[in-house]
Design a protein around this motif. Structure first.
Motif, PDB file in Angstrom:
ATOM      1  N   ARG A 110       0.835  -1.200   0.000  1.00 58.49           N
ATOM      2  CA  ARG A 110       0.000   0.000   0.000  1.00 58.49           C
ATOM      3  C   ARG A 110       0.870   1.250   0.000  1.00 58.49           C
ATOM      4  NH1 ARG A 110      -2.198   0.829   6.214  1.00 58.49           N
ATOM      5  NH2 ARG A 110      -0.152   0.811   7.231  1.00 58.49           N
ATOM      6  N   GLU A 123      -3.539   5.642   4.951  1.00 62.02           N
ATOM      7  CA  GLU A 123      -3.485   4.889   3.700  1.00 62.02           C
ATOM      8  C   GLU A 123      -4.048   5.719   2.551  1.00 62.02           C
ATOM      9  OE1 GLU A 123      -5.653   0.978   1.900  1.00 62.02           O
ATOM     10  OE2 GLU A 123      -4.498   0.670   3.756  1.00 62.02           O
ATOM     11  N   LEU A 124      -3.326   5.740   1.437  1.00 62.57           N
ATOM     12  CA  LEU A 124      -3.731   6.510   0.263  1.00 62.57           C
ATOM     13  C   LEU A 124      -4.142   5.629  -0.913  1.00 62.57           C
ATOM     14  CD1 LEU A 124      -0.847   9.156   0.335  1.00 62.57           C
ATOM     15  CD2 LEU A 124      -3.134   9.366   1.321  1.00 62.57           C
ATOM     16  N   ARG A 125      -3.500   4.470  -1.024  1.00 61.75           N
ATOM     17  CA  ARG A 125      -3.826   3.552  -2.115  1.00 61.75           C
ATOM     18  C   ARG A 125      -3.312   2.167  -1.742  1.00 61.75           C
ATOM     19  NH1 ARG A 125      -5.674   3.706  -7.145  1.00 61.75           N
ATOM     20  NH2 ARG A 125      -4.997   2.157  -8.664  1.00 61.75           N
ATOM     21  N   ARG A 126      -4.012   1.146  -2.212  1.00 61.90           N
ATOM     22  CA  ARG A 126      -3.636  -0.233  -1.895  1.00 61.90           C
ATOM     23  C   ARG A 126      -3.665  -1.063  -3.167  1.00 61.90           C
ATOM     24  NH1 ARG A 126      -3.825  -3.854   2.585  1.00 61.90           N
ATOM     25  NH2 ARG A 126      -4.290  -2.073   3.941  1.00 61.90           N
ATOM     26  N   VAL A 165      -2.569  10.103  -8.794  1.00 63.27           N
ATOM     27  CA  VAL A 165      -3.564   9.797  -7.774  1.00 63.27           C
ATOM     28  C   VAL A 165      -3.957  11.072  -7.043  1.00 63.27           C
ATOM     29  CG1 VAL A 165      -4.104   8.386  -5.763  1.00 63.27           C
ATOM     30  CG2 VAL A 165      -2.556   7.501  -7.518  1.00 63.27           C
ATOM     31  N   GLY A 167      -6.818  11.828  -4.176  1.00 64.09           N
ATOM     32  CA  GLY A 167      -7.888  11.287  -3.353  1.00 64.09           C
ATOM     33  C   GLY A 167      -8.184   9.850  -3.742  1.00 64.09           C
ATOM     34  N   ALA A 168      -9.471   9.557  -4.007  1.00 65.95           N
ATOM     35  CA  ALA A 168      -9.873   8.195  -4.365  1.00 65.95           C
ATOM     36  C   ALA A 168      -9.770   7.940  -5.860  1.00 65.95           C
ATOM     37  CB  ALA A 168     -11.309   7.940  -3.894  1.00 65.95           C
ATOM     38  N   GLU A 169      -9.407   8.949  -6.627  1.00 65.46           N
ATOM     39  CA  GLU A 169      -9.371   8.814  -8.086  1.00 65.46           C
ATOM     40  C   GLU A 169      -7.943   8.651  -8.582  1.00 65.46           C
ATOM     41  OE1 GLU A 169     -10.180  12.247 -10.701  1.00 65.46           O
ATOM     42  OE2 GLU A 169     -11.780  10.996 -11.543  1.00 65.46           O
TER      43      GLU A 169
END
Length: 395
Positions: A110, A123-126, A165, A167-169
């Motif tokens: 991650r 956590e920002l991305r996994r 990246v 946020g969630a996008e």
């Protein structure tokens, strides 16, 4: 969710080395002699998975990615502090004084934001394919590299992706796939993308890609990626035999340094011409000083002509060098060790520094307009290129 991109002369002062990673301090003013190469638990093959380091923006601290977390090293005193956690693969320092890590193994990998003061992680991305993450200049977004591999009878099928990246996008910026002539499971196939530091003026990346057309000789192409306007274009091409994994931009953003198959220094210019340095310096991972024409290559500080100014680590062709932002210190990663050298100051003239900073900030503001759809591609590119030229220094 991943969505595709939208179409539309130097002299060195006395070196003050410190031997990091709990090895104590070396004698001031002395070049460190070869010593037993300690291997912290789980480090593994240093060639297959080079140790990653990053400087804080003020150049006072060094972060070292380790199998047991992140080690913080105070450059002035040599004091060390471990931020324990999962295996850290890459590390970068954000403008807000937080660390950006890719940590973990296998499916547990991650990208996280880490507060070095409190140890708090966010956590920002996994994803199991995450290979690296790097903050973008002046903003909350970051670039991530994902790497996938499959060893087959005739080599290794590799696929790399560069994502922006926010946020969630995640926006897919660049994707490349190829069959590489190796079946070794420990080879780091994403090394060239992981080590691709942004151009110091325009923030662009140069990503090395191996191409093997059916009817033509294989070649290595560098593709330029502008994070503000992701329309990758080839910026240079060299024969496949002249292999390189890592590259480094000059401080004026006009030249890209890489190494040929025999370790000789090569410089790729914006006009796509390649100049071979005539000097004797040899190494695998050239790294430009952020302030002048010096480079680190193969254990030595060298000129852009490949002439050795000062040897720091004898017999270290695979060593990597990371300069502090002001060019005063140099962290050298070699064989499982981190060596820190100081007293390398060589500041550019104030006018040169001011011109570079002005061009950098103007291009960043211009890029923000482009990302928001307020500026068309052609005028953006024209103004960006004009600002690039302002930052270049006559040599």
């Amino acid at each position: 969710m991943i969505r595709p991109p939208r179409t539309n002369r130097p002299a060195l002062r006395r070196a003050l080395p410190f031997l990091a990673l709990a090895l104590g301090c070396a004698a001031a003013g002395a070049v460190p002699r070869p010593a037993p190469k300690p291997e912290p638990p789980g480090t593994g093959d240093p060639v297959a998975r080079p140790m990653q380091v990053a400087w804080s923006k003020d150049g006072r601290r060094l972060a070292v990615a380790r199998p047991d977390g992140v080690l913080l090293l105070e450059a002035e005193t040599g004091a060390q502090r471990l931020l324990p956690g999962p295996a850290a693969r890459t590390v970068d320092w954000s403008p807000s004084d937080r660390l950006l890590l890719v940590e973990g193994e296998g499916a547990a990998r991650r990208a996280v934001s880490l507060d070095p003061a409190s140890g708090e992680r966010r956590e920002l991305r996994r994803g199991p394919a995450l290979a690296s993450a790097r903050w973008l200049h002046g903003g909350p977004d970051f670039l991530a590299v994902e790497a996938e591999r499959e060893v087959v009878s005739y080599g290794t099928d590799a696929r790399l992706r560069l994502l922006r990246v926010a946020g969630a996008e995640a926006v897919l910026v660049r994707e490349w796939s190829a069959n590489l002539p190796t079946r070794a499971p420990g080879v780091e196939l994403a090394a060239g993308w992981v080590a691709a530091a942004p151009n110091p003026i325009d923030g662009g990346l140069a990503l090395p890609e191996l191409h093997k057309p059916p009817l033509f000789a294989a070649h290595l192409a560098f593709f330029g990626v502008d994070p503000a306007d992701p329309a990758p274009a080839e910026v240079g091409r060299i024969p496949a035999a002249v292999w390189t994994a890592t590259s480094s931009w000059s401080p004026d953003g006009a030249r890209l340094a890489f190494a040929s198959g025999d370790g000789a220094l090569q410089l790729l210019r914006r006009d796509r011409t390649v100049e071979a340095a005539p000097g004797p310096a040899r190494g695998r991972h050239p790294s430009f000083s952020p302030v002048d024409d010096r480079l680190f290559l193969g254990g030595a500080v060298v000129t852009a002509r490949g002439e050795v100014i000062r040897e720091l680590v004898p017999g270290a062709p695979e060593s990597l060098g990371a300069w502090s932002p002001d060019g005063a210190r140099l962290a050298v990663v070699e064989g499982g060790r981190v060596l820190l050298f100081g007293g390398l100051d060589q500041a550019p003239p104030p006018a040169v520094r001011q011109r570079r900073e002005a061009a950098r900030e103007a291009i960043w503001r211009l890029g923000a307009l482009r990302r928001q759809g307020l500026l068309e591609r052609r005028p953006y590119a024209q103004e960006r290129d004009r600002l690039r030229q302002q930052a270049e220094v006559e040599r």
